[in-house]
Design an enzyme around this catalytic site. Structure first.
Site, PDB file in Angstrom:
ATOM      1  CB  ALA A 176      75.398   6.452   3.498  1.00 44.02           C
ATOM      2  N   GLY A 232      68.872  16.629   7.143  1.00 43.95           N
ATOM      3  CA  GLY A 232      68.594  17.661   6.139  1.00 43.95           C
ATOM      4  C   GLY A 232      68.396  19.037   6.768  1.00 43.95           C
ATOM      5  CD  GLU A 249      64.578  15.793  -3.823  1.00 42.30           C
ATOM      6  OE1 GLU A 249      63.588  15.126  -3.504  1.00 42.30           O
ATOM      7  OE2 GLU A 249      64.512  16.777  -4.590  1.00 42.30           O
ATOM      8  CB  CYS A 283      62.336   8.425   0.680  1.00 40.62           C
ATOM      9  SG  CYS A 283      62.545   8.471  -1.106  1.00 40.62           S
ATOM     10  CD  GLN A 330      68.240   2.390  10.215  1.00 37.30           C
ATOM     11  OE1 GLN A 330      68.681   3.380  10.797  1.00 37.30           O
ATOM     12  NE2 GLN A 330      67.011   2.357   9.707  1.00 37.30           N
TER      13      GLN A 330
HETATM   14  P1  NAD Z   1      70.941  10.159   6.789  1.00 34.90           P
HETATM   15  O1  NAD Z   1      70.315  11.498   6.842  1.00 34.90           O
HETATM   16  O2  NAD Z   1      71.292   9.508   8.086  1.00 34.90           O
HETATM   17  O3  NAD Z   1      72.299  10.218   5.965  1.00 34.90           O
HETATM   18  C1  NAD Z   1      72.330  10.698   4.627  1.00 34.90           C
HETATM   19  C2  NAD Z   1      73.735  11.167   4.311  1.00 34.90           C
HETATM   20  O4  NAD Z   1      74.054  12.285   5.132  1.00 34.90           O
HETATM   21  C3  NAD Z   1      74.824  10.123   4.587  1.00 34.90           C
HETATM   22  O5  NAD Z   1      75.817  10.239   3.583  1.00 34.90           O
HETATM   23  C4  NAD Z   1      75.381  10.571   5.915  1.00 34.90           C
HETATM   24  O6  NAD Z   1      76.711  10.130   6.142  1.00 34.90           O
HETATM   25  C5  NAD Z   1      75.310  12.067   5.745  1.00 34.90           C
HETATM   26  N1  NAD Z   1      75.372  12.854   6.979  1.00 34.90           N
HETATM   27  C6  NAD Z   1      75.018  12.491   8.237  1.00 34.90           C
HETATM   28  N2  NAD Z   1      75.223  13.529   9.095  1.00 34.90           N
HETATM   29  C7  NAD Z   1      75.694  14.560   8.350  1.00 34.90           C
HETATM   30  C8  NAD Z   1      76.076  15.906   8.632  1.00 34.90           C
HETATM   31  N3  NAD Z   1      76.034  16.423   9.862  1.00 34.90           N
HETATM   32  N4  NAD Z   1      76.484  16.680   7.594  1.00 34.90           N
HETATM   33  C9  NAD Z   1      76.526  16.197   6.330  1.00 34.90           C
HETATM   34  N5  NAD Z   1      76.194  14.941   6.011  1.00 34.90           N
HETATM   35  C10 NAD Z   1      75.780  14.131   6.998  1.00 34.90           C
HETATM   36  O7  NAD Z   1      69.984   9.248   5.898  1.00 34.90           O
HETATM   37  P2  NAD Z   1      70.137   7.704   5.583  1.00 34.90           P
HETATM   38  O8  NAD Z   1      69.838   6.960   6.841  1.00 34.90           O
HETATM   39  O9  NAD Z   1      71.418   7.449   4.868  1.00 34.90           O
HETATM   40  O10 NAD Z   1      68.959   7.488   4.496  1.00 34.90           O
HETATM   41  C11 NAD Z   1      67.647   7.253   4.844  1.00 34.90           C
HETATM   42  C12 NAD Z   1      66.845   8.545   4.818  1.00 34.90           C
HETATM   43  O11 NAD Z   1      66.934   9.155   3.546  1.00 34.90           O
HETATM   44  C13 NAD Z   1      65.358   8.321   5.043  1.00 34.90           C
HETATM   45  O12 NAD Z   1      64.869   9.336   5.883  1.00 34.90           O
HETATM   46  C14 NAD Z   1      64.769   8.447   3.641  1.00 34.90           C
HETATM   47  O13 NAD Z   1      63.411   8.790   3.625  1.00 34.90           O
HETATM   48  C15 NAD Z   1      65.634   9.504   3.064  1.00 34.90           C
HETATM   49  N6  NAD Z   1      65.590   9.447   1.602  1.00 34.90           N
HETATM   50  C16 NAD Z   1      64.975  10.445   0.888  1.00 34.90           C
HETATM   51  C17 NAD Z   1      64.892  10.376  -0.505  1.00 34.90           C
HETATM   52  C18 NAD Z   1      64.205  11.426  -1.332  1.00 34.90           C
HETATM   53  O14 NAD Z   1      64.432  11.461  -2.545  1.00 34.90           O
HETATM   54  N7  NAD Z   1      63.360  12.273  -0.760  1.00 34.90           N
HETATM   55  C19 NAD Z   1      65.487   9.289  -1.166  1.00 34.90           C
HETATM   56  C20 NAD Z   1      66.088   8.298  -0.405  1.00 34.90           C
HETATM   57  C21 NAD Z   1      66.172   8.394   0.976  1.00 34.90           C
END
Ligand code: NAD
Length: 476
Positions: A176, A232, A249, A283, A330
Site C-alpha cells: 500500500a 477486491g 482476502e 479485518c 481515515q
Molecule cells: P485497499 O483495498 O484500499 O488497498 C489494498 C491494496 O490495494 C493497496 O496496496 C492499494 O494500493 C491497492 N490498490 C488500490 N486500488 C487498486 C487497484 N485498482 N488495483 C490494484 N491494486 C489497488 O485496502 P487498505 O485500505 O490498504 O486495507 C484495509 C482493508 O483491507 C480493509 O477493508 C480490511 O478489512 C482489508 N483486510 C483484509 C484482510 C483479510 O485477510 N481478509 C486482512 C487485512 C486487511
C-alpha cells in the site's frame, strides 16, 4: 528511520519511473519519513521479466537448496526484528503489542514455510485405456502478483510472498502507498539472505496509478490480493477479464455473541482486545457485540469500565493500546460514519475524542443494522452493542451483513456454543475468545463479500500451485 526511496527490481535498487512523487508519513507525528517516485509501467515490465527469469532458475534448484535459502531468510528476518519494529512504529503507527505480534508472527511464518519445497506432491491414477497410466504433477504457477494493505503490512505481504516463493514461484509485490518501507525492508532481507535476484521484486506506487496495470500485466500468472472489498471486486473482474486466477482476502464486519451462560468478565476482557487492537484497523476485529436481555446491562457495565481504562496516544509509549489511525483521510471517514450513526439515534456508552490522528475509543448502544457503525466496516476504534431478544435473533443479526470473515461466541456450554457457531455465515469463528486470530498452518478465509479462496497451510500451497496431467501410454 532509514530512508527507503528506491524500487527493488531484479535485485537492484533504482529510482521509480512513474509520474508521481509520493510521501511516506509517520501517522502519529506527521513527519515525512521518505519521499519516493512511484513505480511506472516500464518498472512493472522489468519487474515481471526479472521475476520470470528468476523463477525458472529457482524452481530448477533441488528442494534442499531452496530449503537452505529459505532457512537463511528465516535467520535474517529473526536477526532484524529491531529494524522491523522501528518501521512498524514509524510508518504504520503500531503500538507495542501490535509490533510484538507482527514481528514475532513474521518470524514464525518464515520458519513454517521452510518446509514447502518438499510438499509439492502428485498422484498416480489408473486408466481405462489399455497400456495407459495417468500421472498428476503439482508445479508452481510461475509469477505471483501480491498486492498488500497497510494495516498489518509486513505479515500480510509475507503470508503471500513466502508460500509463493517456497512453492517455487517468483513474486512481484506491491505494498500500500502508506506503508512502502515495510515491503522495501522485505526486499532488503531477501538481498541480505542471498536469495536469487529477481525472486522478489517490490514496486511501490498508488493503487490508482499502477494497480490496474499490475493486475492486467500478462507477466503475472495469478494475483494474491489482501485489502478492501471495494478494490477486491475490481481486481477480481480485471483478472477475470484475462482469465487469471485470484485469491481475494477482503473486509469484514465481525460479531461477538454472548449466549445466556457466557462468562461476561472474560468476554469483556477479550472484546476490548478484539475491538480496539491496532485501533480497530483489523479485518477480523470486532464491530458488533450481540447481547441478550439477561446479560446486556451487566456486560455494558463491565465492558465500559475496561474501555475507559485504555490509554490512547503515542504508539511509542508502552502503556498505549490505541495509537493513531493510518492517515487523516481515515480519521475524517471514521468521524463522518460515526456522526451519521449518532444522528440516526445511537447512544454513547463510552465517548471518544480525536487528537490529531489518534481517536480515543467509542462504544455505542441502541444501534440497529441500518446505521453505518453496524453495517459498514468502520476500520477505527468503535464497537456497537446490539441487544437481541433471544439467541435466534443474535444469529440472525450476526448474519445480517454482506461480510462473513470472522466471529466469536461466548458460552460455558461449549457444545451449544459450537452449534450456534455452525449457523454463522462466517469463514472463521472463535469460541470463548475474540475474533482476531491467524496461525500459519490453520485455514484462513471469509465467506460472502469477505473473500474468495482459503489461505495458509495446505490451502495456500494448493492455491499457489497448479497441476499437470501426463497420460503415459507404453510405446510397445
Ligand atoms: P485497499 O483495498 O484500499 O488497498 C489494498 C491494496 O490495494 C493497496 O496496496 C492499494 O494500493 C491497492 N490498490 C488500490 N486500488 C487498486 C487497484 N485498482 N488495483 C490494484 N491494486 C489497488 O485496502 P487498505 O485500505 O490498504 O486495507 C484495509 C482493508 O483491507 C480493509 O477493508 C480490511 O478489512 C482489508 N483486510 C483484509 C484482510 C483479510 O485477510 N481478509 C486482512 C487485512 C486487511
Amino acid at each position: 528511520m532509514k530512508t527507503y526511496d528506491k524500487q527493488f527490481i531484479g535485485g537492484v535498487w533504482r529510482e521509480g519511473r512513474g509520474e508521481h512523487m509520493l510521501e511516506d508519513r509517520d501517522p502519529y507525528t506527521g513527519e515525512v519519513l521518505c519521499r519516493y517516485r512511484s513505480a511506472g509501467l516500464a518498472d512493472l515490465d522489468d519487474a515481471f521479466a526479472a521475476a520470470r527469469a528468476a523463477q525458472k532458475e529457482w524452481y530448477a534448484l533441488a528442494p534442499a537448496r531452496r530449503v537452505e535459502a529459505l532457512e537463511r531468510l528465516w535467520h535474517t528476518l529473526d536477526a532484524n526484528r529491531a529494524l522491523l519494529d522501528e518501521c512498524l512504529l514509524r510508518e504504520a503507527g503500531c503500538t507495542v503489542p501490535k509490533r510484538a505480534y507482527e514481528v514475532g508472527e513474521s518470524v514464525n511464518l518464515a520458519r513454517y514455510y521452510m518446509s514447502f519445497p518438499y510438499l509439492l506432491d502428485g498422484k498416480i491414477q489408473e486408466s481405462d485405456n489399455p497400456g495407459q497410466m495417468n500421472y498428476i504433477f503439482r508445479q508452481p504457477r510461475g509469477v505471483v502478483t501480491v498486492i498488500a494493505p497497510w494495516n498489518v503490512p509486513f505479515i500480510l505481504a509475507l503470508r503471500s510472498v513466502l508460500p509463493a516463493v517456497a512453492a517455487g514461484n517468483a513474486v512481484v509485490l506491491k505494498p500500500a502507498s502508506d506503508t512502502p518501507a515495510t515491503a522495501f525492508i522485505l526486499g532488503e532481507l531477501f538481498q541480505e539472505a542471498e536469495m536469487p535476484a529477481g525472486l522478489l521484486n517490490v514496486v511501490a506506487g498508488a493503487g490508482a496509478e499502477i494497480g490496474d496495470a499490475l493486475v492486467r500485466h500478462p507477466g503475472g500468472d495469478m494475483v494474491s490480493f489482501t485489502g478492501s472489498t471495494e478494490v477486491g471486486k475490481r481486481i477480481g473482474s480485471l483478472a477475470g477479464g484475462r482469465v487469471c486466477d485470484v485469491s481475494l482476502e477482503l473486509g469484514g464486519n465481525n460479531s461477538m455473541l454472548l449466549l445466556p451462560d457466557a462468562d461476561l468478565e472474560k468476554a469483556a476482557e477479550k472484546a476490548v482486545f478484539g475491538a480496539f487492537f491496532h485501533q480497530g484497523q483489523i479485518c477480523m476485529g470486532l464491530n458488533r457485540i450481540l447481547t441478550l436481555p439477561e446479560n446486556h446491562d451487566e456486560f455494558c457495565r463491565i465492558f465500559a469500565e475496561k474501555v475507559r481504562a485504555l490509554k490512547a496516544g503515542n504508539p511509542a509509549d508502552p502503556e498505549v493500546f490505541v495509537g493513531p489511525l493510518i492517515n487523516h483521510a481515515q480519521v475524517e471517514r471514521f468521524e463522518a460514519l460515526l456522526a451519521s450513526t449518532l444522528e440516526a439515534g445511537a447512544r454513547t456508552l463510552v465517548e471518544g475524542r480525536t487528537e490529531g490522528n489518534v481517536v480515543h475509543p467509542w462504544v455505542l448502544t441502541e444501534v440497529d443494522m441500518s446505521m453505518p457503525a453496524a453495517c459498514s466496516e468502520m476500520f477505527g476504534p468503535v464497537v456497537s452493542i446490539l441487544r437481541a431478544k433471544d439467541v435466534e435473533e443474535q444469529i440472525a443479526l450476526a448474519n445480517a451483513t454482506e461480510y462473513g470473515l470472522s466471529g466469536s461466541v461466548f458460552g460455558r456450554d461449549v457444545y451449544r456454543a459450537m452449534q450456534v457457531a455452525r449457523r454463522l455465515q462466517s469463514g472463521m469463528v472463535h469460541i470463548n475468545d475474540q475474533s482476531i486470530g491467524d496461525e500459519a498452518h490453520v485455514m484462513f478465509g471469509g465467506e460472502k463479500q469477505s473473500g474468495v479462496g482459503r489461505f495458509n497451510g495446505d490451502w495456500v500451497l494448493r492455491k499457489f500451485t497448479t497441476e499437470q496431467w501426463l497420460a503415459v501410454t507404453s510405446s510397445e
